[in-house]
Write a protein that holds these residues in place. Sequence first.
Motif, short mmCIF file in Angstrom:
data_model
loop_
_atom_site.label_atom_id
_atom_site.label_comp_id
_atom_site.label_asym_id
_atom_site.label_seq_id
_atom_site.Cartn_x
_atom_site.Cartn_y
_atom_site.Cartn_z
N ARG A 28 34.79 -25.50 47.81
CA ARG A 28 33.74 -25.04 48.73
C ARG A 28 32.65 -24.70 47.44
NH1 ARG A 28 32.48 -24.72 53.56
NH2 ARG A 28 34.46 -25.17 54.25
N VAL A 29 33.43 -23.77 46.59
CA VAL A 29 32.48 -23.21 45.49
C VAL A 29 31.80 -24.77 44.48
CG1 VAL A 29 32.42 -22.03 43.32
CG2 VAL A 29 33.67 -21.05 45.38
N ARG A 30 32.58 -25.55 44.49
CA ARG A 30 31.71 -26.57 43.52
C ARG A 30 30.82 -27.48 44.35
NH1 ARG A 30 37.36 -27.34 41.91
NH2 ARG A 30 37.78 -29.30 43.46
N ALA A 31 30.91 -27.38 45.87
CA ALA A 31 30.02 -28.21 46.78
C ALA A 31 28.87 -27.07 46.84
CB ALA A 31 30.76 -28.30 47.83
N VAL A 32 28.99 -25.98 47.00
CA VAL A 32 27.97 -25.09 47.22
C VAL A 32 27.05 -24.90 45.69
CG1 VAL A 32 26.97 -22.73 47.51
CG2 VAL A 32 28.64 -24.05 49.04
N THR A 33 27.93 -25.19 44.51
CA THR A 33 27.12 -25.12 43.24
C THR A 33 26.42 -26.19 43.17
OG1 THR A 33 28.79 -23.69 42.22
CG2 THR A 33 27.57 -24.91 40.81
N ALA A 34 27.12 -27.59 43.53
CA ALA A 34 26.09 -28.75 43.10
C ALA A 34 24.91 -28.70 44.18
CB ALA A 34 26.91 -29.93 43.94
N LEU A 35 25.15 -28.20 45.29
CA LEU A 35 23.89 -28.37 46.34
C LEU A 35 22.84 -27.14 45.66
CD1 LEU A 35 22.39 -28.65 49.14
CD2 LEU A 35 23.97 -26.73 49.96
N VAL A 36 23.19 -26.13 45.37
CA VAL A 36 22.29 -25.03 44.82
C VAL A 36 21.68 -25.69 43.52
CG1 VAL A 36 21.79 -22.91 43.98
CG2 VAL A 36 23.23 -23.19 45.99
N ALA A 37 22.55 -26.31 42.51
CA ALA A 37 21.97 -26.21 41.10
C ALA A 37 21.14 -27.89 41.42
CB ALA A 37 23.37 -26.96 40.39
N PHE B 279 14.56 -37.70 36.77
CA PHE B 279 15.58 -36.55 36.67
C PHE B 279 15.50 -35.81 38.13
CE2 PHE B 279 14.75 -36.06 32.07
CZ PHE B 279 15.77 -36.87 31.64
N THR B 280 14.12 -36.04 38.75
CA THR B 280 14.10 -35.27 40.05
C THR B 280 15.11 -36.04 41.22
OG1 THR B 280 11.68 -34.90 39.72
CG2 THR B 280 12.61 -34.89 42.08
N VAL B 281 14.97 -37.29 40.85
CA VAL B 281 16.22 -38.15 41.70
C VAL B 281 17.32 -37.98 41.58
CG1 VAL B 281 16.99 -40.51 42.30
CG2 VAL B 281 14.46 -39.97 42.39
N ILE B 282 17.92 -37.78 40.31
CA ILE B 282 19.43 -37.03 40.02
C ILE B 282 19.62 -35.68 40.54
CG2 ILE B 282 20.78 -36.40 37.94
CD1 ILE B 282 19.49 -38.57 36.47
N CYS B 283 18.69 -35.11 40.54
CA CYS B 283 19.03 -33.58 40.99
C CYS B 283 19.01 -33.65 42.40
CB CYS B 283 17.65 -32.48 40.61
SG CYS B 283 17.77 -32.17 38.96
N LEU B 284 18.31 -34.52 43.29
CA LEU B 284 18.23 -34.51 44.68
C LEU B 284 19.49 -35.25 45.06
CD1 LEU B 284 14.44 -35.22 45.68
CD2 LEU B 284 15.57 -32.96 46.04
N ALA B 285 19.87 -36.12 44.41
CA ALA B 285 21.06 -36.63 44.81
C ALA B 285 22.45 -35.75 44.71
CB ALA B 285 21.66 -38.12 43.61
N TRP B 286 22.52 -34.82 43.54
CA TRP B 286 23.52 -33.95 43.39
C TRP B 286 23.33 -32.86 44.70
CZ3 TRP B 286 27.86 -34.25 41.31
CH2 TRP B 286 28.13 -35.28 40.34
N ALA B 287 22.10 -32.54 45.00
CA ALA B 287 22.07 -31.54 46.00
C ALA B 287 22.49 -32.47 47.47
CB ALA B 287 20.40 -31.45 46.22
N GLY B 288 22.08 -33.70 47.78
CA GLY B 288 22.54 -34.43 48.70
C GLY B 288 24.09 -34.37 48.83
N TYR B 289 24.68 -34.75 47.63
CA TYR B 289 26.22 -34.68 47.63
C TYR B 289 26.76 -33.15 47.93
CZ TYR B 289 30.63 -34.43 45.04
OH TYR B 289 31.96 -34.28 44.83
N GLY B 290 26.33 -32.35 47.33
CA GLY B 290 26.72 -30.79 47.68
C GLY B 290 26.53 -30.65 49.12
N GLY B 291 25.41 -31.12 49.61
CA GLY B 291 25.17 -30.80 51.22
C GLY B 291 26.23 -31.56 52.04
N TRP B 292 26.57 -32.80 51.69
CA TRP B 292 27.31 -33.85 52.45
C TRP B 292 28.87 -32.95 52.36
CZ3 TRP B 292 31.42 -36.47 49.77
CH2 TRP B 292 31.96 -37.52 50.75
N LEU B 293 29.22 -32.68 51.28
CA LEU B 293 30.52 -32.01 50.83
C LEU B 293 30.66 -30.85 51.70
CD1 LEU B 293 33.27 -32.76 49.63
CD2 LEU B 293 32.28 -31.64 47.47
N VAL B 294 29.61 -30.07 51.73
CA VAL B 294 29.92 -28.53 52.64
C VAL B 294 29.95 -29.04 53.98
CG1 VAL B 294 28.74 -26.73 53.22
CG2 VAL B 294 28.59 -27.27 50.78
N ARG B 295 29.44 -30.03 54.38
CA ARG B 295 29.42 -30.31 56.03
C ARG B 295 30.75 -31.03 56.46
NH1 ARG B 295 24.66 -32.16 55.00
NH2 ARG B 295 25.11 -34.32 55.32
N ARG B 296 31.30 -31.51 55.37
CA ARG B 296 32.85 -32.30 55.66
C ARG B 296 33.75 -31.12 56.37
NH1 ARG B 296 32.39 -37.59 56.44
NH2 ARG B 296 34.64 -37.55 56.15
#
Length: 163
Positions: A27-36, A66-83
């Motif tokens: 959960r910490v890693r997921a939130v970190t990916a989302l926020v970062a 770089f914007t797309v890469i950051c948004l992809a990591w944010a999407g990944y973090g959000g997906w993981l938090v919701r699972r």
Amino acid sequence: MNEREEPRLSAREMLERLEPSLGAGRRVRAVTALVAGLAGAVFVAALWWGEPGPLPGRTQAAFALFTVICLAWAGYGGWLVRRRVPLFATDRVIAAWMGLAASVATTALAGVAAVQRGAAVPWPVLAAGGLFVAAALVLVVRAHARRAALLRRLRELGGTRER
């Protein structure tokens, strides 16, 4: 059932105990990916939009990448938090492939920029990028192996998941 017998668990319950859907560390890693990811996207976009005058094409491409890469990591973090279900290491596979894609794209963009600036063969850029790509490939292989092991275990315990 007498006092000495333990209650029988289904295969799914047993696997959930072995691999919780989202423990505290995940959960910490997921939130970190989302926020970062969100912070990185906002930072890069602010730099991009704050530049005076028109930017060269490769600079525009770099900011977009770089914007797309950051948004992809944010999407990944959000997906993981919701699972809320066991992921069977799917999260690791997705993260590893995202890291590989980001490493390859960044290395390619840096190599093109170095060549356009006059370097015949940008060996330092390719060497550094190659190290990142190699590390990402190792993570992809390890993630797929972990996922395969978990799915094999699920089948052994009588679970239903085939992929």
